[in-house]
Design a protein around this motif. Structure first.
Motif, PDB file in Angstrom:
ATOM      1  N   HIS A  89       0.815  -1.219   0.000  1.00  0.00           N
ATOM      2  CA  HIS A  89       0.000   0.000   0.000  1.00  0.00           C
ATOM      3  C   HIS A  89       0.849   1.269   0.000  1.00  0.00           C
ATOM      4  CE1 HIS A  89      -2.958   2.927   1.854  1.00  0.00           C
ATOM      5  NE2 HIS A  89      -3.545   2.526   0.750  1.00  0.00           N
ATOM      6  N   GLU A  90       1.925   1.238   0.743  1.00  0.00           N
ATOM      7  CA  GLU A  90       2.791   2.409   0.821  1.00  0.00           C
ATOM      8  C   GLU A  90       3.424   2.710  -0.530  1.00  0.00           C
ATOM      9  OE1 GLU A  90       6.215   3.146   3.778  1.00  0.00           O
ATOM     10  OE2 GLU A  90       4.499   2.492   4.973  1.00  0.00           O
ATOM     11  N   LYS A  91       3.840   1.655  -1.204  1.00  0.00           N
ATOM     12  CA  LYS A  91       4.451   1.837  -2.519  1.00  0.00           C
ATOM     13  C   LYS A  91       3.425   2.330  -3.534  1.00  0.00           C
ATOM     14  CE  LYS A  91       8.246  -1.375  -1.956  1.00  0.00           C
ATOM     15  NZ  LYS A  91       8.701  -2.748  -2.173  1.00  0.00           N
ATOM     16  N   GLN A  92       2.215   1.841  -3.368  1.00  0.00           N
ATOM     17  CA  GLN A  92       1.140   2.319  -4.244  1.00  0.00           C
ATOM     18  C   GLN A  92       0.976   3.834  -4.103  1.00  0.00           C
ATOM     19  OE1 GLN A  92      -2.486   0.240  -3.352  1.00  0.00           O
ATOM     20  NE2 GLN A  92      -1.814  -1.639  -4.321  1.00  0.00           N
ATOM     21  N   GLN A  93       1.024   4.276  -2.857  1.00  0.00           N
ATOM     22  CA  GLN A  93       0.897   5.712  -2.597  1.00  0.00           C
ATOM     23  C   GLN A  93       2.032   6.470  -3.282  1.00  0.00           C
ATOM     24  OE1 GLN A  93      -1.425   7.431  -0.875  1.00  0.00           O
ATOM     25  NE2 GLN A  93      -2.636   5.636  -0.393  1.00  0.00           N
ATOM     26  N   ASN A  94       3.211   5.914  -3.197  1.00  0.00           N
ATOM     27  CA  ASN A  94       4.367   6.563  -3.804  1.00  0.00           C
ATOM     28  C   ASN A  94       4.228   6.648  -5.321  1.00  0.00           C
ATOM     29  OD1 ASN A  94       5.691   7.095  -1.434  1.00  0.00           O
ATOM     30  ND2 ASN A  94       6.858   5.199  -1.448  1.00  0.00           N
TER      31      ASN A  94
END
Ligand code: ZN
Length: 113
Positions: A89-94
């Motif tokens: 999820h964090e990478k998606q945000q990035n």
């Protein structure tokens, strides 16, 4: 106040820079890598400063299709694929942030012309 970082990151991407899979060690933002240089698009930090001369591609004003736009579109396409495959999820945000940055830069480029 991220405009100049955004611009710089966009410039790097235009010159063939790639997105780093590792986030910024300072702020966990998205970074782009070119010629061994990593630039964080969120905080603008990079390990070392090195001037990269901007090659003037063309003065042809008769051609309306900007080669830069094409490169941006390609980048967006690969980012979209990356986003689709990313489960973190964090990478998606990035990735989303980067896409947003690209889109903003494209808008600015279009506004200038
Ligand atoms: Zn950062």
């Amino acid at each position: 106040m991220t405009e100049e970082f955004t611009k710089k990151a966009a410039e790097m991407l235009l010159k063939g820079a790639t997105l780093l899979s590792e986030p910024c060690p300072y702020c966990a933002g998205v970074r782009v890598m070119q010629e061994g240089q990593a630039l964080c698009v969120s905080c603008g930090r990079q390990p070392e400063k090195k001037e990269i001369p901007t090659p003037t591609t063309s003065n042809d004003t008769s051609n309306n299709t900007s080669p830069l736009e094409k490169i941006f579109e390609k980048k967006l396409e690969s980012l979209s694929k990356e986003l689709e495959q990313e489960k973190d999820h964090e990478k998606q945000q990035n990735i989303l942030k980067t896409i947003n940055t690209l889109l903003e830069t494209m808008e600015k480029m279009k506004g200038k012309q």
